[in-house]
Design an enzyme around this catalytic site. Structure first.
Site, mmCIF file in Angstrom:
data_model
loop_
_atom_site.group_PDB
_atom_site.id
_atom_site.type_symbol
_atom_site.label_atom_id
_atom_site.label_comp_id
_atom_site.label_asym_id
_atom_site.label_seq_id
_atom_site.Cartn_x
_atom_site.Cartn_y
_atom_site.Cartn_z
ATOM 1 C CB THR A 159 -0.756 0.086 1.067
ATOM 2 O OG1 THR A 159 -1.493 1.401 1.051
ATOM 3 C CG2 THR A 159 0.227 -0.152 2.232
ATOM 4 C CB SER A 160 1.370 3.995 -1.726
ATOM 5 O OG SER A 160 -0.165 4.379 -2.553
ATOM 6 C CE LYS B 73 -6.569 1.894 1.855
ATOM 7 N NZ LYS B 73 -6.456 1.295 1.190
ATOM 8 C CE LYS C 134 -10.755 5.026 10.407
ATOM 9 N NZ LYS C 134 -9.809 5.179 9.619
ATOM 10 C CG ASP D 280 -10.015 -1.383 -3.462
ATOM 11 O OD1 ASP D 280 -9.280 -0.655 -3.257
ATOM 12 O OD2 ASP D 280 -10.874 -1.442 -3.927
ATOM 13 C CG PHE E 84 -6.614 7.081 6.186
ATOM 14 C CD1 PHE E 84 -6.722 6.727 4.896
ATOM 15 C CD2 PHE E 84 -6.265 5.929 7.432
ATOM 16 C CE1 PHE E 84 -7.409 5.919 4.702
ATOM 17 C CE2 PHE E 84 -6.827 4.893 6.834
ATOM 18 C CZ PHE E 84 -7.203 4.836 5.441
ATOM 19 N N GLY E 85 -8.206 10.007 5.099
ATOM 20 C CA GLY E 85 -9.742 10.365 4.364
ATOM 21 C C GLY E 85 -11.153 11.019 4.657
ATOM 22 C CG PHE E 86 -13.723 10.209 2.304
ATOM 23 C CD1 PHE E 86 -14.580 11.483 2.035
ATOM 24 C CD2 PHE E 86 -13.830 9.279 1.514
ATOM 25 C CE1 PHE E 86 -14.318 12.038 0.864
ATOM 26 C CE2 PHE E 86 -13.714 9.476 0.294
ATOM 27 C CZ PHE E 86 -14.034 10.791 -0.123
ATOM 28 C CG ASP E 87 -11.187 8.581 9.175
ATOM 29 O OD1 ASP E 87 -11.437 6.865 8.441
ATOM 30 O OD2 ASP E 87 -9.726 7.671 9.818
#
Ligand code: IMP
Length: 184
Positions: A7-8, A12, A162, A65, A139-142
């Site tokens: 993963t990048s 995650k 989480k 994913d 991260f992201g939509f958290d």
């Protein structure tokens, strides 16, 4: 034991490391970009990526994913979540939901493990999209996702909290249970 996570996404990796540490499993990040095909399901995207990697690199390894599925948007951004996060961002999602009474959404995660064959593990969490971003973690939509039964967003929780309820935490749990059964 040591597991390789392709993963990048550092968010995650952090979650997988925190999940596996108490189980005595070390997670090593392999930073390789692999193709994410356009498909209808996360499973197809994950499986294609895993097989693409398996043709080029020595396993075993796993990838994740995931996607955010918003009810009022008929499941959008779903499999396009990474692209939508990069282009519209959280602000774009909040704009799309402006004035919308139904803010229900869920996250899904597919963890795909390659050990000579494909093994898929899935997890899901239901919740709501908040009116405003809250919290600085994750991260992201958290910052705009509030899981059912909580009055905090994922970004207002510790990684451990989480992991206990999240889509990824649940997929990792299924993966860990499978490993325990199959690596005796
Ligand atoms: P992918 O799994 O790399 O295709 O990316 C999925 C996208 O969905 C990420 O870029 C994030 O924007 C979002 N996403 C996936 N999992 C999470 C999560 O646990 N929290 C917040 N956003 C997430």
């Amino acid at each position: 034991m040591r597991l390789t996570f392709v993963t990048s996404n550092p968010g995650k990796v952090e979650e997988a490391r925190k999940y596996f540490k108490p189980l005595g499993v070390e997670v090593h990040q392999l930073h390789i970009e692999y193709p994410e095909i356009q498909a209808d399901t996360l499973e197809e995207v994950a499986e294609y990526g895993l097989e693409w990697l398996a043709e080029r690199f020595e396993g075993p390894f796993f990838l994740d994913d995931s996607g955010l599925f918003i009810e009022a948007l008929n499941g959008f951004p779903g499999v396009y979540s990474a692209y939508v996060y990069k282009t519209l961002g959280i602000g774009g999602i909040l704009k799309l939901l402006k004035g919308e009474a139904n803010r229900r959404a869920h996250f899904r995660s597919v963890v795909a493990y390659w050990d000579g064959e494909v093994h898929l593990f899935t997890g899901k969490v239901e919740g709501m999209i908040t009116e405003e971003p809250r919290g600085a973690g994750g991260f992201g939509f958290d910052p705009v996702f509030m899981p059912d039964g909580f009055d905090r967003t994922f970004a207002e929780m510790t990684t451990e909290e989480k992991n206990r309820i999240s889509h990824r935490g649940r997929a990792l749990k299924a993966f860990a249970e499978w490993l325990k059964e199959n690596l005796k």
